[in-house]
Design a protein around this motif. Structure first.
Motif, PDB file in Angstrom:
ATOM      1  N   PRO A  16       0.942  -1.323   0.087  1.00  0.00           N
ATOM      2  CA  PRO A  16       0.018   0.018   0.049  1.00  0.00           C
ATOM      3  C   PRO A  16       1.070   1.391  -0.004  1.00  0.00           C
ATOM      4  O   PRO A  16       0.367   2.254  -0.603  1.00  0.00           O
ATOM      5  CB  PRO A  16      -0.741  -0.139   1.213  1.00  0.00           C
ATOM      6  CG  PRO A  16      -0.771  -1.753   1.742  1.00  0.00           C
ATOM      7  CD  PRO A  16       0.591  -2.126   1.087  1.00  0.00           C
ATOM      8  N   ALA A  74       1.729   2.257  -3.370  1.00  0.00           N
ATOM      9  CA  ALA A  74       0.410   2.851  -4.125  1.00  0.00           C
ATOM     10  C   ALA A  74       0.375   4.648  -3.737  1.00  0.00           C
ATOM     11  O   ALA A  74      -0.101   5.200  -4.350  1.00  0.00           O
ATOM     12  CB  ALA A  74      -0.777   2.135  -3.910  1.00  0.00           C
ATOM     13  N   LEU A  75       0.568   4.586  -2.228  1.00  0.00           N
ATOM     14  CA  LEU A  75       0.378   5.980  -1.840  1.00  0.00           C
ATOM     15  C   LEU A  75       1.569   7.096  -2.287  1.00  0.00           C
ATOM     16  O   LEU A  75       1.327   7.916  -2.455  1.00  0.00           O
ATOM     17  CB  LEU A  75       0.537   5.868  -0.284  1.00  0.00           C
ATOM     18  CG  LEU A  75      -0.723   5.385   0.410  1.00  0.00           C
ATOM     19  CD1 LEU A  75      -0.353   5.286   1.915  1.00  0.00           C
ATOM     20  CD2 LEU A  75      -1.952   5.982   0.215  1.00  0.00           C
ATOM     21  N   GLU A 116       0.603   8.133  -5.520  1.00  0.00           N
ATOM     22  CA  GLU A 116      -0.249   9.381  -5.517  1.00  0.00           C
ATOM     23  C   GLU A 116       0.359  10.741  -5.280  1.00  0.00           C
ATOM     24  O   GLU A 116      -0.031  11.611  -5.950  1.00  0.00           O
ATOM     25  CB  GLU A 116      -1.542   8.891  -4.632  1.00  0.00           C
ATOM     26  CG  GLU A 116      -2.638   9.826  -4.350  1.00  0.00           C
ATOM     27  CD  GLU A 116      -3.470   9.797  -3.431  1.00  0.00           C
ATOM     28  OE1 GLU A 116      -4.401  10.369  -2.798  1.00  0.00           O
ATOM     29  OE2 GLU A 116      -3.680   8.343  -2.847  1.00  0.00           O
ATOM     30  N   GLU A 156      -2.732  -1.507 -10.882  1.00  0.00           N
ATOM     31  CA  GLU A 156      -4.073  -0.990 -10.868  1.00  0.00           C
ATOM     32  C   GLU A 156      -3.785   0.583 -10.585  1.00  0.00           C
ATOM     33  O   GLU A 156      -4.685   1.421 -11.093  1.00  0.00           O
ATOM     34  CB  GLU A 156      -5.097  -1.722  -9.984  1.00  0.00           C
ATOM     35  CG  GLU A 156      -5.218  -3.001 -10.592  1.00  0.00           C
ATOM     36  CD  GLU A 156      -6.001  -4.111  -9.556  1.00  0.00           C
ATOM     37  OE1 GLU A 156      -6.270  -3.337  -8.511  1.00  0.00           O
ATOM     38  OE2 GLU A 156      -6.432  -4.960  -9.992  1.00  0.00           O
ATOM     39  N   GLU A 157      -3.237   0.883  -9.555  1.00  0.00           N
ATOM     40  CA  GLU A 157      -3.021   2.371  -9.253  1.00  0.00           C
ATOM     41  C   GLU A 157      -2.214   3.128 -10.127  1.00  0.00           C
ATOM     42  O   GLU A 157      -2.643   4.242 -10.385  1.00  0.00           O
ATOM     43  CB  GLU A 157      -2.007   2.228  -7.909  1.00  0.00           C
ATOM     44  CG  GLU A 157      -1.662   3.596  -7.532  1.00  0.00           C
ATOM     45  CD  GLU A 157      -3.087   4.512  -6.731  1.00  0.00           C
ATOM     46  OE1 GLU A 157      -3.132   5.635  -7.062  1.00  0.00           O
ATOM     47  OE2 GLU A 157      -4.035   3.566  -6.325  1.00  0.00           O
ATOM     48  N   ARG A 197      -1.151   7.571 -14.503  1.00  0.00           N
ATOM     49  CA  ARG A 197      -0.343   8.137 -13.447  1.00  0.00           C
ATOM     50  C   ARG A 197       0.995   7.512 -13.499  1.00  0.00           C
ATOM     51  O   ARG A 197       1.856   8.068 -12.882  1.00  0.00           O
ATOM     52  CB  ARG A 197      -1.123   7.720 -11.988  1.00  0.00           C
ATOM     53  CG  ARG A 197      -2.214   8.193 -11.630  1.00  0.00           C
ATOM     54  CD  ARG A 197      -2.601   8.228 -10.225  1.00  0.00           C
ATOM     55  NE  ARG A 197      -3.859   8.507  -9.707  1.00  0.00           N
ATOM     56  CZ  ARG A 197      -4.144   8.982  -8.619  1.00  0.00           C
ATOM     57  NH1 ARG A 197      -3.549   8.527  -7.544  1.00  0.00           N
ATOM     58  NH2 ARG A 197      -5.383   9.724  -8.185  1.00  0.00           N
ATOM     59  N   PRO A 207      -1.928  -4.647  -7.459  1.00  0.00           N
ATOM     60  CA  PRO A 207      -2.704  -3.616  -6.938  1.00  0.00           C
ATOM     61  C   PRO A 207      -1.787  -2.332  -7.353  1.00  0.00           C
ATOM     62  O   PRO A 207      -2.302  -1.485  -7.668  1.00  0.00           O
ATOM     63  CB  PRO A 207      -2.554  -3.702  -5.437  1.00  0.00           C
ATOM     64  CG  PRO A 207      -2.609  -5.285  -5.122  1.00  0.00           C
ATOM     65  CD  PRO A 207      -1.645  -5.742  -6.137  1.00  0.00           C
ATOM     66  N   LEU A 208      -0.566  -2.442  -7.359  1.00  0.00           N
ATOM     67  CA  LEU A 208       0.392  -1.275  -7.886  1.00  0.00           C
ATOM     68  C   LEU A 208       0.069  -1.047  -9.494  1.00  0.00           C
ATOM     69  O   LEU A 208      -0.145   0.216  -9.834  1.00  0.00           O
ATOM     70  CB  LEU A 208       1.736  -1.477  -7.631  1.00  0.00           C
ATOM     71  CG  LEU A 208       2.946  -0.469  -7.974  1.00  0.00           C
ATOM     72  CD1 LEU A 208       2.426   0.877  -7.142  1.00  0.00           C
ATOM     73  CD2 LEU A 208       4.186  -1.166  -8.097  1.00  0.00           C
ATOM     74  N   GLY A 256      -2.713   2.770 -13.683  1.00  0.00           N
ATOM     75  CA  GLY A 256      -3.708   2.573 -14.375  1.00  0.00           C
ATOM     76  C   GLY A 256      -3.401   3.336 -15.714  1.00  0.00           C
ATOM     77  O   GLY A 256      -4.370   3.750 -16.273  1.00  0.00           O
ATOM     78  N   TYR A 269       2.186  11.921  -8.461  1.00  0.00           N
ATOM     79  CA  TYR A 269       1.093  12.178  -9.444  1.00  0.00           C
ATOM     80  C   TYR A 269       0.707  13.602  -9.013  1.00  0.00           C
ATOM     81  O   TYR A 269       0.596  14.777  -9.816  1.00  0.00           O
ATOM     82  CB  TYR A 269       0.113  11.618  -9.179  1.00  0.00           C
ATOM     83  CG  TYR A 269      -1.321  11.999 -10.256  1.00  0.00           C
ATOM     84  CD1 TYR A 269      -1.068  11.665 -11.751  1.00  0.00           C
ATOM     85  CD2 TYR A 269      -2.485  12.394  -9.787  1.00  0.00           C
ATOM     86  CE1 TYR A 269      -2.125  12.166 -12.515  1.00  0.00           C
ATOM     87  CE2 TYR A 269      -3.432  12.805 -10.564  1.00  0.00           C
ATOM     88  CZ  TYR A 269      -3.338  12.670 -12.110  1.00  0.00           C
ATOM     89  OH  TYR A 269      -4.261  13.222 -12.909  1.00  0.00           O
TER      90      TYR A 269
END
Length: 383
Positions: free
Chosen positions: A121, A124-125, A128, A149-150, A155, A146-147, A152, A131
């Motif tokens: 997580p 992923a933060l 963000e 998908e973050e 980003r 998951p990374l 996407g 970005y």
């Protein structure tokens, strides 16, 4: 203690290798080629960046990501500052780690993310954060993680982590493959080398990386389990390191990160302590370790008459010299050899064949990776 008879028993080595470490080491060249293909498919090899980034930031968890950051910093540092973002947290678990961009990071900086997991997580933060700051983000991570998908596609750029051909499940007793497993490093490193080549920060063209893959294949042929110890540099090094405290001394730009990786994977895969330092500073930094209890000299009278039947052999310092400079160039190697001789300390040397800097790096990493695997498999507690 090392069971040297196991080194020349390929079938026994294979049975002991429950994590598939030998196969991972042998497939390093194939992993490079797969990573190159993924890089091309993601558009990395055709990028035309508008100038160089002001700084390169690297984040990731595990030994492969740490080694990737170290190598990129060593190779690209002359062209731009390279900073590894070190994680914080209450535990080394993926869910507990957090990364933070420095306050000055912005649109002219490049953030690289390297992970064999992709479920952190904290990463992923970090995407963000980047970005919001306008940083360019490029990540190498498992596909459909998951990374990924973050990111996407909006980003940042994702390059799927390369898997070895016909890769099978290589799990430990707790279901997690070791982060230092051979092959993972190249899956993360190759796409980022190709990217920084396009950015003008280092030289790692597709042709150069193909040569790296070829060099890794040749090392696998020389260091495989079917090759006898007397003609196998990795098995020879593993036997020499039995009951030793390795002092890994390096000389040259490529050798330095290879030496630090060697020390890291020795600790993770074998539980064996090792220290790494660069020449000529290594001579003073580790000189005191060549005297006293760790020296290779003869035992004193009290030592001589002690009953050793139930004792483990004491660790003795052994210098492992990794070099990537030409023999005729300016070198501190003679001083290192003289110091070792003066303290009755054994020394092992690895010098790669002629070739480019990345080829030298690949050979040193591959031989030491194989040696570490043999130590893990033939030791008291096989991997």
């Amino acid at each position: 203690m090392l069971d040297e008879s196991l080194l020349d028993a390929p079938d026994e080595l294979t049975r002991a290798d429950r994590q598939g470490l030998l196969r991972g080491a042998a497939e390093a060249g194939a992993r490079v080629r797969t990573a190159l293909r993924h890089s091309a498919e993601a558009g990395v090899t055709t990028l035309n960046p508008e100038g160089r980034p002001r700084a390169v930031l690297i984040a990731g968890s595990g030994a492969a990501a740490t080694g990737t950051a170290d190598i990129l910093a060593a190779l690209a540092a002359p062209a731009a500052p390279v900073t590894r973002l070190r994680p914080t947290g209450v535990a080394p678990a993926a869910g507990a780690l957090r990364w933070t961009l420095p306050g000055w990071a912005g649109p002219v900086d490049l953030l690289l993310i390297a992970t064999t997991d992709g479920s952190e997580p904290g990463l992923a933060l970090l995407v963000e954060q980047a970005y919001r700051r306008g940083c360019t983000v490029v990540a190498v991570a498992p596909e459909r993680s998951p990374l990924s998908e973050e990111l996407g596609g909006t980003r940042g750029l994702l390059v799927p982590m390369a898997k070895a051909p016909n890769e099978f499940a290589r799990e430990t007793d707790d279901g997690v493959a070791p982060a230092a497993a051979p092959g993972a490093l190249w899956a993360l490193l190759v796409p980022l080398l190709a990217l920084l080549d396009r950015a003008g920060l280092l030289t790692a063209s597709t042709e150069t990386l193909q040569l790296v893959a070829d060099r890794l294949d040749r090392v696998a042929e020389r260091c495989g389990p079917a090759v006898a110890t007397y003609s196998n540099p990795a098995k020879t090094l593993a036997a020499e390191l039995a009951d030793s405290l390795p002092l890994v001394w390096t000389e040259g730009t490529a050798a330095a990160p290879a030496g630090r990786r060697f020390a890291d994977v020795l600790a993770e895969l074998t539980g064996r302590p090792a220290l790494a330092a660069e020449l000529p500073e290594a001579i003073t930094a580790h000189g005191a370790l060549l005297v006293g209890d760790l020296s290779g000299g003869e035992a004193g009278p009290d030592d001589f008459f002690r009953d050793r039947v139930e004792e483990r052999p004491a660790l003795r310092a052994r210098i492992v010299l990794l070099r990537d400079r030409p023999t005729g160039g300016l070198t501190a190697a003679p001083a290192a050899r003289e110091l070792a001789l003066g303290h009755d300390t054994a020394i092992s040397e690895l010098v790669p064949e002629e070739g480019g800097e990345l080829e030298a790096l690949a050979e040193l990493i591959a031989v030491t990776d194989f040696a570490t695997v043999y130590l893990a498999l033939a030791g008291e507690t096989p991997a």
